[in-house]
Design a protein around this motif. Structure first.
Motif, mmCIF file in Angstrom:
data_model
loop_
_atom_site.group_PDB
_atom_site.id
_atom_site.type_symbol
_atom_site.label_atom_id
_atom_site.label_comp_id
_atom_site.label_asym_id
_atom_site.label_seq_id
_atom_site.Cartn_x
_atom_site.Cartn_y
_atom_site.Cartn_z
ATOM 1 N N ASP A 1 -3.064 4.598 22.197
ATOM 2 C CA ASP A 1 -3.883 4.691 21.025
ATOM 3 C C ASP A 1 -3.931 3.546 19.942
ATOM 4 O OD1 ASP A 1 -4.520 7.444 21.561
ATOM 5 O OD2 ASP A 1 -3.059 8.494 20.195
ATOM 6 N N GLU A 2 -2.642 2.959 19.582
ATOM 7 C CA GLU A 2 -2.712 1.565 19.206
ATOM 8 C C GLU A 2 -3.458 0.476 19.587
ATOM 9 O OE1 GLU A 2 1.413 0.796 18.623
ATOM 10 O OE2 GLU A 2 1.887 2.372 17.539
ATOM 11 N N ARG A 3 -3.291 0.344 21.219
ATOM 12 C CA ARG A 3 -3.751 -0.712 22.075
ATOM 13 C C ARG A 3 -5.372 -0.282 22.137
ATOM 14 N NH1 ARG A 3 -1.030 -2.554 26.828
ATOM 15 N NH2 ARG A 3 -2.692 -1.680 27.728
ATOM 16 N N PHE A 4 -5.847 0.905 22.107
ATOM 17 C CA PHE A 4 -7.225 1.275 22.114
ATOM 18 C C PHE A 4 -7.930 0.871 20.891
ATOM 19 C CE2 PHE A 4 -10.975 4.162 21.643
ATOM 20 C CZ PHE A 4 -11.378 3.621 22.681
ATOM 21 N N GLN A 5 -7.337 1.302 19.803
ATOM 22 C CA GLN A 5 -7.993 0.865 18.225
ATOM 23 C C GLN A 5 -7.889 -0.603 18.104
ATOM 24 O OE1 GLN A 5 -9.194 2.823 16.230
ATOM 25 N NE2 GLN A 5 -9.901 1.124 15.065
ATOM 26 N N SER A 6 -7.005 -1.140 18.724
ATOM 27 C CA SER A 6 -6.901 -2.745 18.165
ATOM 28 C C SER A 6 -8.146 -3.244 19.309
ATOM 29 C CB SER A 6 -5.616 -3.436 18.980
ATOM 30 O OG SER A 6 -5.672 -4.690 18.958
ATOM 31 N N ALA A 7 -8.391 -3.055 20.405
ATOM 32 C CA ALA A 7 -9.615 -3.450 21.324
ATOM 33 C C ALA A 7 -10.793 -2.978 20.488
ATOM 34 C CB ALA A 7 -9.339 -2.844 22.770
ATOM 35 N N VAL A 8 -10.907 -1.853 20.018
ATOM 36 C CA VAL A 8 -12.056 -1.442 19.526
ATOM 37 C C VAL A 8 -12.476 -2.385 18.106
ATOM 38 C CG1 VAL A 8 -13.347 0.317 18.013
ATOM 39 C CG2 VAL A 8 -12.001 1.004 20.190
ATOM 40 N N ARG B 1 0.148 6.876 28.133
ATOM 41 C CA ARG B 1 1.421 5.702 27.463
ATOM 42 C C ARG B 1 1.502 6.287 25.879
ATOM 43 N NH1 ARG B 1 0.917 -0.156 29.417
ATOM 44 N NH2 ARG B 1 2.125 -0.484 27.424
ATOM 45 N N ASP B 2 2.633 5.872 25.304
ATOM 46 C CA ASP B 2 2.517 6.405 24.094
ATOM 47 C C ASP B 2 1.866 5.279 23.111
ATOM 48 O OD1 ASP B 2 4.443 8.162 24.239
ATOM 49 O OD2 ASP B 2 6.271 6.937 24.331
ATOM 50 N N ASP B 3 1.783 4.095 23.544
ATOM 51 C CA ASP B 3 1.051 3.072 22.746
ATOM 52 C C ASP B 3 -0.323 3.031 23.011
ATOM 53 O OD1 ASP B 3 1.285 1.618 25.087
ATOM 54 O OD2 ASP B 3 1.801 -0.264 24.453
#
Length: 61
Positions: A43-50, A39-41
């Motif tokens: 990377d953003e969602r993963f970074q937010s979770a980290v 999914r396009d988002d």
């Protein structure tokens, strides 16, 4: 571009949740996970979770 194998070890509860979500979409768990990763988002969602995890537990060293 070649292919690689990714092996994951996850607990039973998480696997059950993945199975349920995949089944609702008529997909296998593997297909559901791959589609989620591309999914396009993601990377953003993963970074937010980290970042949220680090705020809770502290930075991972």
């Amino acid at each position: 571009m070649g292919t690689s194998v990714l092996s994951l070890r996850i607990d039973g509860e998480l696997l059950d949740r993945l199975r349920d979500r995949a089944a609702k979409r008529g997909m296998s768990v593997q297909d559901y996970v791959v589609r989620t990763l591309i999914r396009d988002d993601f990377d953003e969602r993963f970074q937010s979770a980290v970042e949220e995890t680090e705020r809770f537990y502290g930075p991972v060293t």
